[in-house]
Design a protein around this motif. Structure first.
Motif, PDB file in Angstrom:
ATOM      1  N   ARG A 184       0.791  -1.282  -0.104  1.00 52.98           N
ATOM      2  CA  ARG A 184      -0.031  -0.071   0.147  1.00 52.98           C
ATOM      3  C   ARG A 184       0.816   1.407  -0.062  1.00 52.98           C
ATOM      4  O   ARG A 184       0.448   2.283   0.445  1.00 52.98           O
ATOM      5  CB  ARG A 184      -0.959  -0.126   1.250  1.00 52.98           C
ATOM      6  N   GLN A 185       2.151   1.399  -0.375  1.00 51.89           N
ATOM      7  CA  GLN A 185       2.949   2.175  -0.488  1.00 51.89           C
ATOM      8  C   GLN A 185       3.315   2.730  -2.225  1.00 51.89           C
ATOM      9  O   GLN A 185       3.968   3.592  -2.521  1.00 51.89           O
ATOM     10  CB  GLN A 185       4.175   1.972   0.016  1.00 51.89           C
ATOM     11  N   GLY A 186       2.409   2.046  -3.096  1.00 47.97           N
ATOM     12  CA  GLY A 186       2.879   2.214  -4.486  1.00 47.97           C
ATOM     13  C   GLY A 186       3.640   1.371  -5.195  1.00 47.97           C
ATOM     14  O   GLY A 186       3.746   1.495  -6.332  1.00 47.97           O
ATOM     15  N   ILE A 187       4.217   0.389  -4.467  1.00 49.63           N
ATOM     16  CA  ILE A 187       5.381  -0.487  -4.764  1.00 49.63           C
ATOM     17  C   ILE A 187       4.839  -1.203  -6.070  1.00 49.63           C
ATOM     18  O   ILE A 187       5.430  -1.456  -7.140  1.00 49.63           O
ATOM     19  CB  ILE A 187       5.913  -1.160  -3.881  1.00 49.63           C
ATOM     20  N   GLY A 188       3.768  -2.121  -5.926  1.00 51.31           N
ATOM     21  CA  GLY A 188       3.097  -3.076  -6.622  1.00 51.31           C
ATOM     22  C   GLY A 188       2.775  -2.294  -8.042  1.00 51.31           C
ATOM     23  O   GLY A 188       3.143  -2.682  -9.148  1.00 51.31           O
ATOM     24  N   ARG A 189       2.087  -1.078  -7.880  1.00 54.99           N
ATOM     25  CA  ARG A 189       1.711  -0.111  -8.963  1.00 54.99           C
ATOM     26  C   ARG A 189       3.272   0.141  -9.889  1.00 54.99           C
ATOM     27  O   ARG A 189       3.245  -0.067 -11.082  1.00 54.99           O
ATOM     28  CB  ARG A 189       1.493   1.099  -8.746  1.00 54.99           C
ATOM     29  N   GLY A 190       4.247   0.587  -9.146  1.00 55.15           N
ATOM     30  CA  GLY A 190       5.562   0.770  -9.778  1.00 55.15           C
ATOM     31  C   GLY A 190       6.051  -0.462 -10.794  1.00 55.15           C
ATOM     32  O   GLY A 190       6.488  -0.303 -11.744  1.00 55.15           O
ATOM     33  N   VAL A 191       5.958  -1.556  -9.960  1.00 53.26           N
ATOM     34  CA  VAL A 191       6.469  -2.789 -10.695  1.00 53.26           C
ATOM     35  C   VAL A 191       5.324  -3.262 -11.831  1.00 53.26           C
ATOM     36  O   VAL A 191       6.090  -3.298 -12.997  1.00 53.26           O
ATOM     37  CB  VAL A 191       6.248  -4.032  -9.692  1.00 53.26           C
ATOM     38  N   LEU A 192       4.142  -2.911 -11.693  1.00 50.61           N
ATOM     39  CA  LEU A 192       3.357  -3.598 -12.892  1.00 50.61           C
ATOM     40  C   LEU A 192       3.367  -2.360 -14.138  1.00 50.61           C
ATOM     41  O   LEU A 192       3.452  -3.018 -15.377  1.00 50.61           O
ATOM     42  CB  LEU A 192       1.718  -3.432 -12.215  1.00 50.61           C
ATOM     43  N   GLU A 193       3.493  -1.186 -13.899  1.00 44.65           N
ATOM     44  CA  GLU A 193       3.876  -0.087 -14.661  1.00 44.65           C
ATOM     45  C   GLU A 193       5.076  -0.530 -15.651  1.00 44.65           C
ATOM     46  O   GLU A 193       4.929  -0.381 -16.850  1.00 44.65           O
ATOM     47  CB  GLU A 193       3.898   1.306 -14.227  1.00 44.65           C
ATOM     48  N   ARG A 194       6.137  -0.924 -14.993  1.00 44.88           N
ATOM     49  CA  ARG A 194       7.268  -1.084 -15.588  1.00 44.88           C
ATOM     50  C   ARG A 194       7.155  -2.561 -16.504  1.00 44.88           C
ATOM     51  O   ARG A 194       7.583  -2.572 -17.466  1.00 44.88           O
ATOM     52  CB  ARG A 194       8.610  -1.254 -14.728  1.00 44.88           C
ATOM     53  N   LEU A 195       6.582  -3.456 -15.944  1.00 44.76           N
ATOM     54  CA  LEU A 195       6.138  -4.611 -16.751  1.00 44.76           C
ATOM     55  C   LEU A 195       5.449  -4.437 -17.891  1.00 44.76           C
ATOM     56  O   LEU A 195       5.730  -5.058 -18.966  1.00 44.76           O
ATOM     57  CB  LEU A 195       5.676  -5.748 -15.855  1.00 44.76           C
ATOM     58  N   ILE A 196       4.541  -3.399 -17.959  1.00 45.30           N
ATOM     59  CA  ILE A 196       3.464  -3.341 -18.912  1.00 45.30           C
ATOM     60  C   ILE A 196       4.097  -2.512 -19.984  1.00 45.30           C
ATOM     61  O   ILE A 196       4.238  -3.038 -21.279  1.00 45.30           O
ATOM     62  CB  ILE A 196       2.262  -2.620 -18.433  1.00 45.30           C
ATOM     63  N   ARG A 197       5.237  -1.423 -19.466  1.00 41.88           N
ATOM     64  CA  ARG A 197       5.846  -0.801 -20.499  1.00 41.88           C
ATOM     65  C   ARG A 197       6.724  -1.857 -21.231  1.00 41.88           C
ATOM     66  O   ARG A 197       6.940  -1.683 -22.456  1.00 41.88           O
ATOM     67  CB  ARG A 197       6.709   0.241 -19.662  1.00 41.88           C
ATOM     68  N   TYR A 198       7.413  -2.814 -20.777  1.00 38.81           N
ATOM     69  CA  TYR A 198       7.983  -3.803 -21.466  1.00 38.81           C
ATOM     70  C   TYR A 198       7.187  -4.701 -22.375  1.00 38.81           C
ATOM     71  O   TYR A 198       7.817  -4.413 -23.552  1.00 38.81           O
ATOM     72  CB  TYR A 198       8.772  -4.811 -20.181  1.00 38.81           C
ATOM     73  N   ALA A 199       6.202  -5.078 -22.101  1.00 40.77           N
ATOM     74  CA  ALA A 199       5.191  -5.765 -23.160  1.00 40.77           C
ATOM     75  C   ALA A 199       4.839  -4.726 -24.157  1.00 40.77           C
ATOM     76  O   ALA A 199       5.135  -5.308 -25.405  1.00 40.77           O
ATOM     77  CB  ALA A 199       4.057  -6.360 -22.165  1.00 40.77           C
ATOM     78  N   GLN A 200       4.585  -3.721 -23.960  1.00 45.37           N
ATOM     79  CA  GLN A 200       4.111  -2.541 -25.073  1.00 45.37           C
ATOM     80  C   GLN A 200       5.376  -2.514 -25.834  1.00 45.37           C
ATOM     81  O   GLN A 200       5.077  -2.181 -27.232  1.00 45.37           O
ATOM     82  CB  GLN A 200       3.662  -1.145 -24.266  1.00 45.37           C
ATOM     83  N   SER A 201       6.512  -2.319 -25.367  1.00 50.54           N
ATOM     84  CA  SER A 201       7.748  -1.768 -26.181  1.00 50.54           C
ATOM     85  C   SER A 201       8.070  -3.098 -27.127  1.00 50.54           C
ATOM     86  O   SER A 201       8.854  -2.919 -28.296  1.00 50.54           O
ATOM     87  CB  SER A 201       9.016  -1.755 -25.162  1.00 50.54           C
ATOM     88  N   ARG A 202       7.630  -4.252 -26.684  1.00 49.09           N
ATOM     89  CA  ARG A 202       7.919  -5.307 -27.623  1.00 49.09           C
ATOM     90  C   ARG A 202       6.947  -5.518 -28.536  1.00 49.09           C
ATOM     91  O   ARG A 202       7.082  -6.556 -29.432  1.00 49.09           O
ATOM     92  CB  ARG A 202       8.157  -6.771 -26.820  1.00 49.09           C
ATOM     93  N   ARG A 203       5.773  -5.127 -28.659  1.00 45.52           N
ATOM     94  CA  ARG A 203       4.904  -5.291 -29.552  1.00 45.52           C
ATOM     95  C   ARG A 203       5.017  -4.816 -31.098  1.00 45.52           C
ATOM     96  O   ARG A 203       5.747  -3.768 -31.096  1.00 45.52           O
ATOM     97  CB  ARG A 203       3.429  -4.612 -29.064  1.00 45.52           C
ATOM     98  N   SER A 204       4.811  -5.745 -32.122  1.00 44.88           N
ATOM     99  CA  SER A 204       5.081  -5.096 -33.469  1.00 44.88           C
ATOM    100  C   SER A 204       4.052  -4.010 -33.750  1.00 44.88           C
ATOM    101  O   SER A 204       2.913  -4.212 -33.311  1.00 44.88           O
ATOM    102  CB  SER A 204       4.764  -6.433 -34.413  1.00 44.88           C
TER     103      SER A 204
END
Length: 140
Positions: free
Chosen positions: A81-101
């Motif tokens: 409840r400190q925003g850590i999970g949100r920060g992790v998820l945002e970075r993982l989502i950015r990775y998937a988006q960057s790999r999309r054709s």
């Protein structure tokens, strides 16, 4: 605690880090050899530190082109409840988006623990039943 007190590193957790967080959040014991093999096949990872203490992690698995699955998002209970999970998820989502054709898609899925659905829905994840059902089995 404030989010700026946390350091996010985009790297795969070590087997010891993975195991420590896995067990700290109550997911049960984890076989060390299995963890090493699983982590070796990770596409992308994020670890989070508060000073010298590991407090969070998450990783992305899949084929690296079209299918991406978020796994092992875990934060030490005393740092939740400190925003850590949100920060992790945002970075993982950015990775998937960057790999999309540019002409393709990046199907990104996950399994949410009971009670965490609203957290993932805030990022656009949806339960698609009854038209589509997520299914899995575990071989022991």
């Amino acid at each position: 605690m404030i989010p700026s007190a946390y350091t996010y590193l985009e790297r795969i957790p070590s087997a010891d880090e993975h195991r420590a967080l896995w067990e700290a959040v109550g997911w049960g014991p984890l076989d060390a050899r299995m963890a090493v093999a699983s982590l070796a096949n990770t596409l992308h990872g994020v670890v989070v530190y508060h000073g010298e203490q590991l407090v969070g992690m998450g990783r992305m698995v899949g084929d690296g082109a079209m299918y991406f699955y978020i796994q092992d998002v875990a934060v030490l209970p005393e740092h939740q409840r400190q925003g850590i999970g949100r920060g992790v998820l945002e970075r993982l989502i950015r990775y998937a988006q960057s790999r999309r054709s540019p002409e393709g898609l990046a199907f990104t899925g996950l399994f949410a623990a009971e009670g965490t659905e609203a957290f993932y829905e805030a990022f656009g994840f949806r339960n698609h039943t009854p038209g589509m059902t997520g299914m899995f089995t575990v071989y022991e």
